[in-house]
Design a protein around this motif. Structure first.
Motif, PDB file in Angstrom:
ATOM      1  N   ASP A 287       0.799  -1.210  -0.010  1.00 58.73           N
ATOM      2  CA  ASP A 287      -0.244  -0.067   0.025  1.00 58.73           C
ATOM      3  C   ASP A 287       0.842   1.337   0.017  1.00 58.73           C
ATOM      4  OD1 ASP A 287      -1.909   2.054   0.271  1.00 58.73           O
ATOM      5  OD2 ASP A 287      -2.674   1.251   2.203  1.00 58.73           O
TER       6      ASP A 287
ATOM      7  N   TRP B 198      -0.130   6.583   1.119  1.00 65.20           N
ATOM      8  CA  TRP B 198       0.458   7.704   1.995  1.00 65.20           C
ATOM      9  C   TRP B 198       1.475   8.451   1.163  1.00 65.20           C
ATOM     10  CZ3 TRP B 198       0.471   2.630   3.878  1.00 65.20           C
ATOM     11  CH2 TRP B 198       1.870   2.096   4.050  1.00 65.20           C
TER      12      TRP B 198
ATOM     13  N   ALA C 151      -2.839  -3.037  13.116  1.00 65.42           N
ATOM     14  CA  ALA C 151      -3.500  -1.623  13.316  1.00 65.42           C
ATOM     15  C   ALA C 151      -3.884  -0.916  11.909  1.00 65.42           C
ATOM     16  CB  ALA C 151      -3.034  -0.772  14.096  1.00 65.42           C
ATOM     17  N   TYR C 152      -2.809  -0.914  10.954  1.00 64.57           N
ATOM     18  CA  TYR C 152      -3.072  -0.150   9.810  1.00 64.57           C
ATOM     19  C   TYR C 152      -3.517  -0.952   8.381  1.00 64.57           C
ATOM     20  CZ  TYR C 152       0.725   1.915  12.366  1.00 64.57           C
ATOM     21  OH  TYR C 152       1.381   2.412  13.384  1.00 64.57           O
ATOM     22  N   GLY C 153      -3.513  -2.286   8.631  1.00 67.12           N
ATOM     23  CA  GLY C 153      -4.090  -2.861   7.487  1.00 67.12           C
ATOM     24  C   GLY C 153      -3.807  -4.560   7.830  1.00 67.12           C
TER      25      GLY C 153
ATOM     26  N   VAL D  75       2.939  -2.840   4.570  1.00 68.72           N
ATOM     27  CA  VAL D  75       1.295  -3.062   4.630  1.00 68.72           C
ATOM     28  C   VAL D  75       0.845  -3.339   3.159  1.00 68.72           C
ATOM     29  CG1 VAL D  75      -0.874  -2.033   5.382  1.00 68.72           C
ATOM     30  CG2 VAL D  75       1.400  -1.753   6.746  1.00 68.72           C
TER      31      VAL D  75
END
Length: 86
Positions: A16, A19, A39-41, A50
């Motif tokens: 990913d 960002w 927590a982020y994926g 991630v």
């Protein structure tokens, strides 16, 4: 997906990069095997990134040249030979 689902529901994806201000979208990317949910994926099995859920692949459909070669992903790929090698 929980850690118990990892073995029963394998999938793969690119990292990913949403960002980043200007992610590189011009070249082929490495595809990682999905690991544990964080927590982020979903983290990759190698722990390097991630994963982008929108770029998911069926593991057997990922060409050998695009597969992550880091330890965790490499071990997970062993259970999913590419279609052209069966």
């Amino acid at each position: 997906m929980t850690s118990t689902d990892e073995a029963s529901e394998s999938w793969a994806a690119t990292r990913d990069a949403s960002w980043y201000d200007r992610p590189n979208v011009r070249s082929d990317k490495v595809v990682h095997m999905a690991g544990r949910v964080i927590a982020y994926g979903t983290a990759s099995r190698c722990g390097r990134s991630v994963l982008d859920d929108d770029s998911s692949w069926v593991p057997e459909n990922v060409p050998q040249r695009l597969r992550c070669r880091a330890s965790g992903c490499r071990q997970a790929w062993a259970a999913h030979p590419p279609e052209d090698e069966r």
